[in-house]
Design a protein around this motif. Sequence first.
Motif: not given
Length: 97
Positions: A2-3, A8-9, A36-38, A68-71
Amino acid sequence: MSDDSTKTMWATFATREAADRAVEHLVQQCGIARTDVFIEPNAGLNTAGIKPSGGDAVRADAPLHGEIRVSADIAHADLLDAEKAFRQAGAHNVMAR
């Protein structure tokens, strides 16, 4: 995260193979922590993408229910490199917030 120094990309991919490639590019080329990758379906159903690839290409029952989403949570300084990594992997609709 949250900083204010991160965003988030995310991007969508037609195949699981392309999504996996994007993850490797983000981790290896951009130094983003794997934690940090989803990866998730862009819609609600479990999916291998919208077209078969890799092992799915030999299956008649591959779950092709959407993209498929990668964030990833990415530092501002790394946003351009991350976008480039997404696009090199075959991303559609690269977005950040």
